[in-house]
Motif scaffolding. Structure first.
Motif, PDB file in Angstrom:
ATOM      1  N   LEU A 123       0.823  -1.218   0.000  1.00 38.72           N
ATOM      2  CA  LEU A 123       0.000   0.000   0.000  1.00 38.72           C
ATOM      3  C   LEU A 123       0.855   1.264   0.000  1.00 38.72           C
ATOM      4  CD1 LEU A 123      -2.822  -0.901   2.578  1.00 38.72           C
ATOM      5  CD2 LEU A 123      -3.071  -0.677   0.106  1.00 38.72           C
TER       6      LEU A 123
ATOM      7  N   GLN B  16       0.951   3.943  -2.811  1.00 38.60           N
ATOM      8  CA  GLN B  16      -0.284   4.713  -2.923  1.00 38.60           C
ATOM      9  C   GLN B  16      -0.319   5.871  -1.927  1.00 38.60           C
ATOM     10  OE1 GLN B  16      -2.997   3.479  -4.885  1.00 38.60           O
ATOM     11  NE2 GLN B  16      -1.855   1.702  -5.606  1.00 38.60           N
ATOM     12  N   PHE B  17       0.070   5.576  -0.690  1.00 43.88           N
ATOM     13  CA  PHE B  17      -0.060   6.595   0.339  1.00 43.88           C
ATOM     14  C   PHE B  17       1.086   7.591   0.292  1.00 43.88           C
ATOM     15  CE2 PHE B  17      -3.185   3.661   1.746  1.00 43.88           C
ATOM     16  CZ  PHE B  17      -4.148   4.463   2.333  1.00 43.88           C
TER      17      PHE B  17
ATOM     18  N   LEU C 218       0.192  10.698  -1.397  1.00 40.46           N
ATOM     19  CA  LEU C 218      -0.570  11.728  -0.696  1.00 40.46           C
ATOM     20  C   LEU C 218       0.333  12.799  -0.103  1.00 40.46           C
ATOM     21  CD1 LEU C 218      -3.204   9.610   1.298  1.00 40.46           C
ATOM     22  CD2 LEU C 218      -3.541  10.845  -0.841  1.00 40.46           C
TER      23      LEU C 218
ATOM     24  N   VAL D 152      -8.253  -2.587   6.440  1.00 39.38           N
ATOM     25  CA  VAL D 152      -8.197  -3.668   5.455  1.00 39.38           C
ATOM     26  C   VAL D 152      -7.750  -4.973   6.095  1.00 39.38           C
ATOM     27  CG1 VAL D 152      -7.092  -4.440   3.332  1.00 39.38           C
ATOM     28  CG2 VAL D 152      -7.809  -2.069   3.546  1.00 39.38           C
TER      29      VAL D 152
ATOM     30  N   VAL E 282     -10.508  -6.475   8.126  1.00 42.68           N
ATOM     31  CA  VAL E 282     -11.553  -7.075   7.296  1.00 42.68           C
ATOM     32  C   VAL E 282     -11.129  -8.474   6.839  1.00 42.68           C
ATOM     33  CG1 VAL E 282     -12.557  -6.938   4.985  1.00 42.68           C
ATOM     34  CG2 VAL E 282     -12.743  -4.992   6.522  1.00 42.68           C
ATOM     35  N   PHE E 283      -9.897  -8.603   6.345  1.00 44.80           N
ATOM     36  CA  PHE E 283      -9.479  -9.915   5.838  1.00 44.80           C
ATOM     37  C   PHE E 283      -9.292 -10.929   6.958  1.00 44.80           C
ATOM     38  CE2 PHE E 283      -8.826 -10.157   1.305  1.00 44.80           C
ATOM     39  CZ  PHE E 283      -9.120  -8.865   0.940  1.00 44.80           C
TER      40      PHE E 283
ATOM     41  N   LEU F   4     -14.667   3.574 -12.950  1.00 44.80           N
ATOM     42  CA  LEU F   4     -14.744   2.871 -11.675  1.00 44.80           C
ATOM     43  C   LEU F   4     -16.176   2.562 -11.220  1.00 44.80           C
ATOM     44  CD1 LEU F   4     -12.784   1.642  -9.771  1.00 44.80           C
ATOM     45  CD2 LEU F   4     -12.789   3.724  -8.441  1.00 44.80           C
TER      46      LEU F   4
ATOM     47  N   ILE G 283      -8.927   9.552  -0.733  1.00 46.06           N
ATOM     48  CA  ILE G 283      -8.009   8.452  -0.401  1.00 46.06           C
ATOM     49  C   ILE G 283      -7.770   7.549  -1.609  1.00 46.06           C
ATOM     50  CG2 ILE G 283      -8.591   8.423   2.035  1.00 46.06           C
ATOM     51  CD1 ILE G 283     -10.525   6.158   1.450  1.00 46.06           C
ATOM     52  N   PRO G 284      -6.652   6.822  -1.584  1.00 40.90           N
ATOM     53  CA  PRO G 284      -6.405   5.927  -2.728  1.00 40.90           C
ATOM     54  C   PRO G 284      -7.495   4.867  -2.823  1.00 40.90           C
ATOM     55  CG  PRO G 284      -4.497   5.983  -1.236  1.00 40.90           C
ATOM     56  CD  PRO G 284      -5.615   6.715  -0.564  1.00 40.90           C
ATOM     57  N   TRP G 285      -7.748   4.403  -4.031  1.00 43.13           N
ATOM     58  CA  TRP G 285      -8.810   3.453  -4.285  1.00 43.13           C
ATOM     59  C   TRP G 285      -8.484   2.058  -3.759  1.00 43.13           C
ATOM     60  CZ3 TRP G 285     -13.583   2.857  -4.768  1.00 43.13           C
ATOM     61  CH2 TRP G 285     -14.131   1.682  -5.308  1.00 43.13           C
ATOM     62  N   LEU G 286      -7.197   1.716  -3.733  1.00 43.98           N
ATOM     63  CA  LEU G 286      -6.796   0.354  -3.458  1.00 43.98           C
ATOM     64  C   LEU G 286      -7.392  -0.227  -2.177  1.00 43.98           C
ATOM     65  CD1 LEU G 286      -5.234  -1.785  -4.882  1.00 43.98           C
ATOM     66  CD2 LEU G 286      -3.207  -1.095  -3.636  1.00 43.98           C
ATOM     67  N   PRO G 287      -7.236   0.431  -1.014  1.00 43.47           N
ATOM     68  CA  PRO G 287      -7.817  -0.181   0.194  1.00 43.47           C
ATOM     69  C   PRO G 287      -9.331  -0.334   0.089  1.00 43.47           C
ATOM     70  CG  PRO G 287      -6.868   1.987   0.675  1.00 43.47           C
ATOM     71  CD  PRO G 287      -6.460   1.634  -0.708  1.00 43.47           C
TER      72      PRO G 287
ATOM     73  N   LEU H  91     -10.066  -3.423  -1.879  1.00 38.64           N
ATOM     74  CA  LEU H  91      -9.827  -4.664  -1.140  1.00 38.64           C
ATOM     75  C   LEU H  91     -10.993  -4.979  -0.217  1.00 38.64           C
ATOM     76  CD1 LEU H  91      -6.057  -4.246  -0.314  1.00 38.64           C
ATOM     77  CD2 LEU H  91      -7.076  -6.118  -1.585  1.00 38.64           C
ATOM     78  N   ILE H  92     -11.490  -3.938   0.457  1.00 37.78           N
ATOM     79  CA  ILE H  92     -12.647  -4.148   1.328  1.00 37.78           C
ATOM     80  C   ILE H  92     -13.849  -4.570   0.489  1.00 37.78           C
ATOM     81  CG2 ILE H  92     -14.224  -2.986   2.917  1.00 37.78           C
ATOM     82  CD1 ILE H  92     -11.818  -1.273   3.776  1.00 37.78           C
TER      83      ILE H  92
ATOM     84  N   THR I  42     -13.801  -6.389  -2.144  1.00 42.42           N
ATOM     85  CA  THR I  42     -13.675  -7.814  -2.456  1.00 42.42           C
ATOM     86  C   THR I  42     -14.204  -8.673  -1.319  1.00 42.42           C
ATOM     87  OG1 THR I  42     -11.707  -7.331  -3.739  1.00 42.42           O
ATOM     88  CG2 THR I  42     -12.018  -9.618  -3.066  1.00 42.42           C
TER      89      THR I  42
ATOM     90  N   LEU J  67     -16.609   4.270   3.066  1.00 40.51           N
ATOM     91  CA  LEU J  67     -15.353   4.658   2.422  1.00 40.51           C
ATOM     92  C   LEU J  67     -15.526   4.937   0.934  1.00 40.51           C
ATOM     93  CD1 LEU J  67     -12.787   2.220   4.084  1.00 40.51           C
ATOM     94  CD2 LEU J  67     -13.333   4.579   4.696  1.00 40.51           C
TER      95      LEU J  67
ATOM     96  N   GLY K 105     -13.106   7.053  -1.757  1.00 40.08           N
ATOM     97  CA  GLY K 105     -12.284   6.361  -2.741  1.00 40.08           C
ATOM     98  C   GLY K 105     -12.607   6.800  -4.168  1.00 40.08           C
ATOM     99  N   LEU K 106     -13.865   7.180  -4.412  1.00 40.63           N
ATOM    100  CA  LEU K 106     -14.249   7.629  -5.756  1.00 40.63           C
ATOM    101  C   LEU K 106     -13.778   9.054  -6.037  1.00 40.63           C
ATOM    102  CD1 LEU K 106     -17.940   6.326  -6.075  1.00 40.63           C
ATOM    103  CD2 LEU K 106     -15.934   5.447  -7.266  1.00 40.63           C
TER     104      LEU K 106
END
Lengths: 333, 333, 333, 333, 333
Positions: free
Chosen positions: A252, A255-256, A259, A274, A277-278, D47, E44-48, E51-52, E54, E247, E251-252
């Motif tokens: 990650l 990505q951060f 910022l 995250v 959650v997993f 997206l 914020i970045p889309w990646l996290p 993942l959530i 998913t 979130l 993210g968008l």
């Protein structure tokens, strides 16, 4: 079995705190290495992390599905035990009293012995289900929960002694599988009724078939109890999730970092969410894997047995019925 | 069947070392070609690799699912064998002694022959399950493991001889399918009891039905043993994973090249981790595919049979019970 | 049924060559249009291709799963036919000889007729399974394979004639469904035994129930044979994969163009690998769809029937047993 | 049930044309708004569209799977009806003629009435399956197809009248569920045979059990007919796909804008292909949902019933057999 | 059970409005923070988030699948209740009148009592299914819907009283499980018929077996009613979706920021659509989870019972049939 619409926050907290600490640690480490030590290469490309994520997701999903299936199969087995118990009790009473020569009252005493022995069988099976196996949860919180739930119940041994004639109770002591031998006693009792002419040939076989049905459900329950969710699948799931969670904050990072240094630290809370959650997803499967381990997510066999007890005693027109089991903190056990 | 909560690291190591070497080799090759030979075009676009990854994931997932299902079905079959064994033994004893003219003791000797023959049937079936087929694992490590597990058990032939009358034991020698013929002997014995009037017409049919139930479970066990997981699926899974693993480091190259020449070599460990994860995933399916191949992940039929032996002998009130089987390095066999 | 651990490369080659040619053609076309004709717009965005890929993957995956399920269901049906055959033969012999008035030897001749008729039923069912349907593979390679496998077997008609009394063999000629009528003949034979007093009322019903069980398995086998995998699903899968494969090289173009004109041609081998993977995946489902089409991936009913033949003749203590079927190039048929 | 290897292009065309028009319209609108009106903001980010695509894919996939399962379950039910019909006919003939006092010929007339009544039951069940429900397809093309398929068959009412004695035919008029009452008539007929001594107690119960089995299959068929695929799932699938298809061309715009104004219009054909693929996928589920709606993808119950008719009449040695049903344009109905 | 082809827009509206408001709120908040307060880091970045998403998709999909399975299993149970009811009624009438000494008319009165008691059993089971549990929907809209559906039906208590002899009705008052005790009364009634010689030994057992079958279906229905979809899975699904939805707009943001400040507000409608899609997906599972909670998506047991009532009364040739239940606003209940 938890029965409130939503898990209480306390339970979610107990399931989560360890994972949250772990992910705070990994997240902080990533920031530390990158920002303070300036090891910029720890901001690894996302692609390998994502690939591991895919494999992890497959295993975790598989584990969740199969855990649910194991639970639901166990529930079906105990549902069938309820049904067969009712059918057995009804059939015994019907068959032993259907000859016009039989006085219904005197036969009732005999039936009572058989039906009580059936209740003893239920408690013997419960006792077998309460043995601990090498793959069940043994952490401190689980042990505490287990004890709290047990405290609300009379020991199986007491119930078995209550429902079995003294001689038979002694006989089954030291037997390898008590439930099996109690059903064999039922079979012998019924055979004696046949010898005495209280059952005809046809009814004898019909009752023997019902005993076979009870053997079936007993065996199914033992099968689920004694066969773990295959450890190669379970271990792999846990292994993969730890690999994934360890690499996650580093994947990650790029990505951060974008910022800007000021907000880079946002990685820590988002990595935590995250990760939680997993890991929670994997944990849900983990705690649903063993339907008879004496914990929150068990099949509530004590309650099921108690309900059978009440139903069968009501059939016998007994007045002194045992009380229904109460929930313990939202949990039926 | 492995029964510790987590696979021991030794097992994980044995399953993994070959794959790790393979992936170190492919990763190093990629770096070598790109950096030392300067073949920059080996840094292929990720897209085709990702597409192959998708197909691979489908096949590997499918294989894992179906392997689990095959295992669980096999476990159910042997669970049903336990149940039917108990029902059969109980019914034989009940039916042959239910006439008031019969002395229970003298009938017991007859029953003992039948129940012992049943135990011989179990060992004959175990023997059939222990044959090797062309699709089972034959590598050196598997063979070693297989031998270690076998050493802990008496040969089936010895057990069969122990439980079968000498004349019958000779009779079944050279028969194509011994278990089938033993059940046929049961059927003839029961027919003889009927001829002698020791069973009524109805009980005769009921016992014959139980024999049919045993034929069912025997046949199901043979079906799983003798039908491989379809080779077109299994081969494809293996083929795809090798294609994927071979292309993987080249597809990852562009990502790691971006880290600069200094850290490019990080490709090697990350390629290794990702490769290991995918190959291990495929391997978990592979080793769970055949539930009767005499290895770590088998259905533990020796233990199941021994437990039936103990239960049935306890029913016969025998004192000289065989011992329960012990685990071998965390493995129930 | 193929039984070697891995499909032989020859088989993989035969399944693949057509697809490889197709993908070489599409890949070359893409390069040609882009590079030689300079139609740069053929380098279409990846997104629409990826979306079609998703839908394709769903259908192909679904087809693979269901094909496997159809195969495994068919295998279960024929497994049940094995079990019921053994139970039927054992029961017939047991029931007809259980009266003390019956001489076991003279009854044996009668039983032999019934058991031989059962074998005729098996071959009649095999014959029905060997009919060709409109949705089975009819390409040249399949026909060749089919013929090679058939050559190793005696025609069903010969086997039926061998096992059925001449009068009955004539009677069933021209019947619509011979297997159905043979079971009806069994039923009439058993009825005649009952009329003659060789069976009691109870045994009569028990054997009739076994005939009903055989009707069940016959009907299930016919159901799978005569119901195709729904064509709307199968056609859609094939359709989607061709759309996907046709668009694929154009969607990959932008990626490979980035490698520079010198290495752009790498598109051709990579397009081939990816196309092959996806088409092979779809093809694996396709060739597993019909478990009775006389090809490599069939349920091996000839072998199953032969094994029943041997088992039943061994029960009758016959010495002149037919030989076990040999594999044909790794294939059990 | 369509039985050619591939759906004919005509059918694909009929299923598709409406969707193709819709997607041409949305694609053109997107181009129009962007290019001619210059509303550049309609080129929305991909997206959100992709997220909706994920949810849509889940629902569509689920619908396809469940539709297939409903179909296959329905096929199994009618397979079981075939099996039970054969068993019932065989058993009736066997049981009523097994007493040595009975003349087989005179009993045959009685059996013929029972077996003909069974055929009437089949047609009564077919009639119930041919009722229209509120969730079946009612568009013009479906109605046309339905009529074409019906034209090839004699009305159920005619067949019922043919196979049922006149008095009974009148009796069941106006009954709520004719099939249920016909089976009850069977039960009364068999009871009368028992009263007359033509069946013994045991055979009476055995036939009654077969009637219970027929009730089971009838009830299962009615269950599938009368319970729609849950509308909350079906509606959601349709709703999501329309949302997705409407947004799709706008989400694709940014990609095609990059091709330059000259080739931007390529959006229209590619949007069409992608839209068609997704809608066709959803449509395949939609048309497979109801296995008894009288259309192309139905379970072919007319053909199944006709085959039972032929088999049963051949058992009765009748010469005047009805003809097998012919396909109608590749469709078995 | 809703039976129109598509859910009415009113229902979709009622299910959706709360979620739409929530997503409008989160979307507006994101815009507000970013644009008016200028907190640019909220993009914020889309990646996290992805993942959530998913993990959420897995849980929501699992919930939808399992909810459907629970529903369909419940439907099968009540389908089996229909089948067993018909078989039971037919068998009772057949068995009690098959002796030539019995006058069919006088036996009919007795049968009527048994069949009426069976109807009472159905209503007692319905009453048990109508109890509220702690995990069912209790919001205002659900309560309103529940009441509307109940208003259309006579109370179970009234129906039970109508169909049960007064003495028996009193007897079961205060029993723990009335349906269980009513079946026990059936068993005793049948036993009395046997004592009086109106049934033979064989028929007695056959009817007792049918009672056991009814106990089975009753127990299965109770099992589904009293076992919630495991709360650890359900809670997790809800939890994850709220995390994801919260979130999502952040993210968008980066995507919509790219459209320029003028069109950035498009985030709000698109966030709403995406949120609605995901929440609706989760909600569909949520409302399908409990098949007996008295709402729109229930198994329609009132209608099923009424149809059994009509069928059984038609068998008894009664003229005064109850009316079929009418739909209530597209809902069969």
């Amino acid at each position: 079995m938890y029965i409130n619409r939503f898990l209480s926050p306390v339970i979610v907290y107990f399931y989560s705190w360890r994972m949250v600490l772990f992910s705070l640690f990994t997240g902080s480490t990533a920031i530390l290495l990158y920002d303070y030590l300036g090891w910029q290469w720890v901001a690894i490309p996302w692609l390998p992390v994502s690939l591991i994520g895919t494999a992890t997701a497959f295993f975790v999903g598989f584990k969740n599905n199969q855990s649910y299936d194991r639970s639901w199969e166990a529930r079906k087995v105990w549902g069938a035990i309820v049904n067969n118990s009712r059918s057995f009790a009804t059939a015994v009473r019907s068959f032993t009293t259907c000859s016009p020569d039989v006085e219904i009252e005197s036969a009732a005493a005999e039936n009572r012995i058989i039906i009580y022995r059936h209740l003893a069988w239920l408690y013997a099976l419960k006792k077998a289900m309460a043995q601990r196996t090498s793959w069940e949860h043994k952490d401190r919180a689980s042990e505490r929960q287990r004890k709290a739930l047990q405290r609300a119940q009379a020991p199986c041994e007491v119930e078995i002694a209550k429902y079995l004639p003294a001689a038979e109770h002694e006989l089954i002591q030291g037997k390898n599988n008590q439930a099996t031998q109690i059903l064999d006693l039922q079979s012998q009792h019924i055979r004696n009724l046949r010898r005495a002419g209280a059952l005809d040939a046809y009814q004898h076989v019909a009752l023997q078939n019902l005993i076979a049905a009870l053997y079936d459900e007993q065996g199914k329950s033992e099968r689920i109890k004694n066969t773990p969710f295959p450890r190669q699948y379970a271990t792999t799931s846990t292994l993969f999730i730890f690999v994934f969670m360890t690499l996650l904050p580093f994947g990650l990072l790029p990505q951060f970092v974008d910022l800007g240094e000021k907000f880079m630290f946002l990685l820590i809370p988002f990595n935590m969410i995250v990760s939680w959650v997993f890991m929670f997803m994997e944990y849900v499967g983990d705690i649903s894997e063993n339907p008879f381990e004496g914990l929150l997510n068990d099949i509530p066999i004590s309650t099921i047995i108690r309900n059978i007890e009440i139903d069968l005693k009501e059939m016998l027109d007994e007045k002194d019925l045992p009380e229904k089991l109460k929930n313990y903190a939202g949990t039926v056990y």
